[in-house]
Design an enzyme around this catalytic site. Structure first.
Site, PDB file in Angstrom:
ATOM      1  N   THR A   1      -1.691   6.371  -2.386  1.00 38.18           N
ATOM      2  CA  THR A   1      -2.136   5.736  -3.708  1.00 38.18           C
ATOM      3  C   THR A   1      -3.418   5.149  -3.511  1.00 38.18           C
ATOM      4  OG1 THR A   1      -0.783   3.789  -3.353  1.00 38.18           O
ATOM      5  CG2 THR A   1       0.172   5.447  -4.522  1.00 38.18           C
ATOM      6  N   ASP A   2      -3.789   4.421  -4.627  1.00 43.10           N
ATOM      7  CA  ASP A   2      -4.961   3.935  -4.554  1.00 43.10           C
ATOM      8  C   ASP A   2      -4.838   2.276  -4.762  1.00 43.10           C
ATOM      9  OD1 ASP A   2      -4.535   3.635  -7.302  1.00 43.10           O
ATOM     10  OD2 ASP A   2      -6.068   4.676  -8.029  1.00 43.10           O
ATOM     11  N   ALA A   3      -5.471   1.363  -4.868  1.00 42.70           N
ATOM     12  CA  ALA A   3      -5.315   0.180  -4.992  1.00 42.70           C
ATOM     13  C   ALA A   3      -4.550  -0.189  -6.435  1.00 42.70           C
ATOM     14  CB  ALA A   3      -6.739  -0.828  -5.215  1.00 42.70           C
ATOM     15  N   GLY A   4      -4.220   0.596  -7.187  1.00 39.72           N
ATOM     16  CA  GLY A   4      -3.513   0.444  -8.435  1.00 39.72           C
ATOM     17  C   GLY A   4      -2.125   1.103  -8.484  1.00 39.72           C
TER      18      GLY A   4
ATOM     19  N   ILE B   1      -1.657   4.400  -7.898  1.00 36.98           N
ATOM     20  CA  ILE B   1      -1.560   5.423  -8.618  1.00 36.98           C
ATOM     21  C   ILE B   1      -1.932   6.444  -7.614  1.00 36.98           C
ATOM     22  CG2 ILE B   1      -2.609   7.095 -10.286  1.00 36.98           C
ATOM     23  CD1 ILE B   1      -2.968   4.513 -12.121  1.00 36.98           C
TER      24      ILE B   1
END
Length: 149
Positions: free
Chosen positions: A25-28, A30
């Protein structure tokens, strides 16, 4: 479903479970878009393994391997950290030196991403090579099963 090989559905589609980890995932939280390619690769590799086709055996015995030649991906909805996804793989076409697959990643039956990929057979020098007869036979049998149902 087993984690390593997945399973074939009644209609011949191959189903492979994928758990979304933090690294995907990314920082969010997602799933990063490029990671869907990894999920789809795992699904295709598991499908081939379940058909009795080993990447290592094909390379060692026949000097061929597979490479993605073309990928078209549609991102429909996000997958998130700790989701459990199901990757479906279906044989779309079989050529002389390649085969095409239609893949999708789903959560609870909802398509999150779908891809159409062309997989080329290459020799040790990286040049196109014909599909080995055992690979062609296995893929053809599976494709026929998928189109019958």
């Amino acid at each position: 479903m087993t984690e390593l090989s997945g399973r074939f559905a009644a209609d011949g589609g191959h189903l492979y479970p994928v758990r979304v980890f933090y690294e995907d995932t990314d920082a969010g939280g997602i799933v990063y878009h490029a990671n869907y390619l990894r999920f789809f690769e795992r699904g295709r590799s598991a499908m081939l393994a379940l058909l009795g086709l080993s990447h290592t055996a094909l390379l060692d015995g026949q000097g061929v391997s597979f490479a993605v030649r073309r990928a078209k991906i549609d991102f429909v909805a996000p997958a998130r950290l700790e989701d459990t996804l199901e990757v479906e793989t279906r044989i779309a076409d079989i050529g002389g030196a390649s085969f095409a697959v239609a893949q999708s990643a789903r959560r609870d039956g909802r398509i999150l991403a779908r891809a159409d990929l062309t997989i080329a057979t290459i020799n040790r020098a990286g040049r196109a090579a014909r599909l080995p007869p055992a690979v062609r036979e296995a893929l053809t049998t599976l494709q026929q099963r998928q189109t019958r149902d």
